[in-house]
Design an enzyme around this catalytic site. Structure first.
Site, PDB file in Angstrom:
ATOM      1  N   HIS B 218       0.788  -1.154  -0.123  1.00 17.49           N
ATOM      2  CA  HIS B 218       0.193  -0.015  -0.095  1.00 17.49           C
ATOM      3  C   HIS B 218       0.810   1.363   0.044  1.00 17.49           C
ATOM      4  O   HIS B 218       1.938   1.353   0.637  1.00 17.49           O
ATOM      5  CB  HIS B 218      -0.807  -0.042   1.282  1.00 17.49           C
ATOM      6  CG  HIS B 218      -0.058   0.146   2.627  1.00 17.49           C
ATOM      7  ND1 HIS B 218      -0.036   1.065   2.919  1.00 17.49           N
ATOM      8  CD2 HIS B 218       0.441  -0.790   3.406  1.00 17.49           C
ATOM      9  CE1 HIS B 218       0.882   1.148   4.344  1.00 17.49           C
ATOM     10  NE2 HIS B 218       0.839  -0.070   4.449  1.00 17.49           N
ATOM     11  N   ASP B 219       0.280   2.382  -0.676  1.00 14.14           N
ATOM     12  CA  ASP B 219       1.037   3.596  -0.663  1.00 14.14           C
ATOM     13  C   ASP B 219       2.550   3.707  -1.278  1.00 14.14           C
ATOM     14  O   ASP B 219       3.094   4.766  -1.251  1.00 14.14           O
ATOM     15  CB  ASP B 219       0.993   4.219   0.636  1.00 14.14           C
ATOM     16  CG  ASP B 219      -0.215   4.361   1.317  1.00 14.14           C
ATOM     17  OD1 ASP B 219      -1.118   5.387   0.695  1.00 14.14           O
ATOM     18  OD2 ASP B 219      -0.970   3.625   2.018  1.00 14.14           O
TER      19      ASP B 219
END
Lengths: 308, 308, 308
Positions: B218-219
């Site tokens: 994620h991210d």
């Protein structure tokens, strides 16, 4: 990849709008990337470092970006960008065709074979008798699967080779024209990926068994009755002989050979060819006995240093 | 994640039933977890160790579990459990919506794009022109995919972030409100997983090519024209700059940066940021030259010890 | 695997066309491979090295390829090929049944559970309340899933154990008769594979959270509230106690135990049981502190050698 019907020097050169050296009716029966060339093949070379290898290879027609002396019994096609022209030929003879249903009408499926829901069987795929293709498996076009083969859920057979040429500002894809071939009595676990060959075939020979989440690169040939544990990753153009055992998470670099009945312990990394009948361990890999000694020595080292 | 329409301090605090410090109409234009905050964002902090970081971050509203002095130009919301309240906001503004068909009516798919059978395209997904989405790919809601993107079979785009807070007797999930964004000319292999951002975006920039069975957390932001071989795993909140090459089975820990055009050899493990333009190897990783010397020394060690 | 209805020595021996030693009506209530036997079970042994273990195990009926003295309170079935006969029993009592639709009519799905498009739910699967099964998940027959479980896209639950006996010229499969059981509040990432037990169950206890691309082997038991990062691979017959944290790409060999709240750092390889409450690193794994010293020593070694 074989041409059907067979081509000749003049038709291919015309298609590429390129000059050539050789008889116009010189036969070109197939196309292959340099690692897997055969007589009758057209291949390409675009770097002086590899000119010699390409010109002396089994390929009988070479697309090349320099006017060199034509070897006996061979033909040359001159191109300012052999890679581009090679891709152009692959695309012409094996372009991607979309599918509108889960099992293509051109797929041939043998008697007694079970296809579970959600499995995708692409164009011109052949599957033998008494196979079991589990739910949500994806089999790309032109893949060939033998008899009594089991493929577990969400595995992918015949996806594109991972092969790019770095251009000044982008990565240029070598389109895949090869196939994935799975012989009789092979079992492939869940969430595995078997890429097809760039131009030749990726081949899993009869009786080999693979656990889950295994990756097999393009043009790799796996022998008979091999046993690969989960999360093994094998690059392209590798040859693995019969009865080889690879334990979990082993990684194998491209373009090498692992000899018959070799055993490689978990998490090992293989960057050079290995002879058969031996047990290996480590990243980079060594003979397991040697590696174990190294590990023991490293543990004793503080004592040894103190002593000295 | 941006709010649409924009919110303010009073509406958010009321929704949480919480006290606050700041002007009621102070703008809250989005929500982000501390690693990826921007001006206008609301974020949260619940550990004294990170109070200072949160209060000095670009976020202009902070949910905090202590009555501290309000920084200039910022707003505070007081909460006995900032994590719980942060999750509450994400759930309100981006709750999961189930799908009843393979391609959601709210998905927008560009001209010339081919979607193969069994692919799932969730709500509000945007896919550009001339893409090829292979069989049994799963694309979660709100993912954004550019032009000329190829995604191979059984790959998953936009699945939830792996992010939990350990409570006394359970693991509490930080709900994901972010998206996965794939730019133009990216190719993603089979059985890959690209998680969406917790609140921000996971971003794969244009021209990057990934082999099979790659995981992106994620991210994480991946630069342009990177090349990742099979079974690479990258954690959350990582920044990888342009032209980076990661060979097979490399692992990358969270919250670090790999500089432009770095090359990391197979099976390496990266726990610290790496500067660009250098080749690395090992787990933990070192400059490859240094690591190779170490390996050679270890092999010679028995002889060296004997000598001494 | 339990028999329903329960069997007896005479019916099983007759089915195998085999001689036996014991009372004809001696109860055989289930079948299990030696690692997970219980009272009432039939198991098999075909190698002198393991005769003693099998005869002293909890199993009360043993298929064996030698006429040995019958232990008190037990029964014996004589076979020239115990493996073959064991597989024969599994196949009789749990043969594969194909499915003609995505969600089998015999599947039981709890209230509030969402099944996304393309998910496959096999025969006799039980799924609890308020679960979320994402697109293109594949759940094999007889799997049992609790309440509030989230399974991300393209994950496979209950695929066959990877378990073969090497015969002279082929690998002979031990058919799987066990199940995969996922308890309440578990979350499993995308592209994971959880194999079912050979004869017993693979069990993921409540509250455990797994990232993407994780493999769990047959008959493995995972404790409560464990946290596994992406690309972890765990072999068969492993026991992992509660609250264990495994970071990315960790590999775990078969037949061992990892103690409560142990933490294993990324890319570690575990070949022996580990006690709980300790942090580990390396391949092969050591206590992390010890391993870090080794790494530091190796870096200093050229200087140390020079000095000496």
């Amino acid at each position: 990849m074989h041409f059907n019907p067979s081509q000749n020097l003049n038709t291919i050169a015309k298609f590429l709008n390129a000059e050539y050296d050789g008889k116009p009716d010189f036969a070109i029966t197939g196309i292959n990337e340099i690692h897997r060339v055969e007589k009758g093949d057209i291949t390409f070379v675009d770097h002086p470092k590899y000119y010699d290898k390409a010109l002396k290879s089994k390929a009988t027609t070479v697309i090349i970006n320099k006017k060199v002396a034509r070897p006996n019994g061979k033909a040359l096609i001159y191109s300012d960008d052999p890679f581009r022209d090679f891709v152009k030929i692959i695309k012409k003879f094996r372009s991607f065709e979309s599918s509108s249903k889960n099992i293509s009408d051109s797929a041939v499926i043998g008697e007694g074979t079970i296809i579970q829901p959600g499995a995708f069987i692409g164009n011109n795929v052949k599957i033998g008798k008494n196979c079991l293709i589990h739910a949500n498996v994806s089999i790309y076009d032109h893949s060939v699967i033998g008899d009594n083969v089991i493929i577990h859920s969400n595995t992918v057979i015949g996806s594109d080779a991972f092969y790019y040429k770095r251009r000044t500002d982008y990565l240029d894809k070598l389109e895949s024209g090869g196939s994935a071939i799975i012989e009789n009595n092979v079992e492939i676990g869940a969430c595995c990926t078997i890429d097809r060959g760039v131009t030749h075939n990726t081949l899993i020979k009869s009786g080999t068994k693979m656990d889950n989440q295994i990756h097999i690169g393009h043009d790799t040939v796996i022998g008979k009755n091999c046993l690969f544990a989960a999360q093994v990753g094998i690059s392209g153009c590798v040859t693995i002989e019969d009865d080889v055992i690879l334990w979990g998470q082993v990684g194998v670099q491209k373009d090498l050979t692992i000899g018959k009945a070799a055993v490689v312990l978990g998490q090992s990394g293989i960057a050079k060819s290995l002879k058969g009948g031996v047990t290996y361990f480590g990243s980079p890999v060594q003979e397991a006995k040697q590696k174990m000694k190294e590990i023991a020595l490293l543990k004793d080292l503080p004592k040894i240093i103190k002593k000295i």
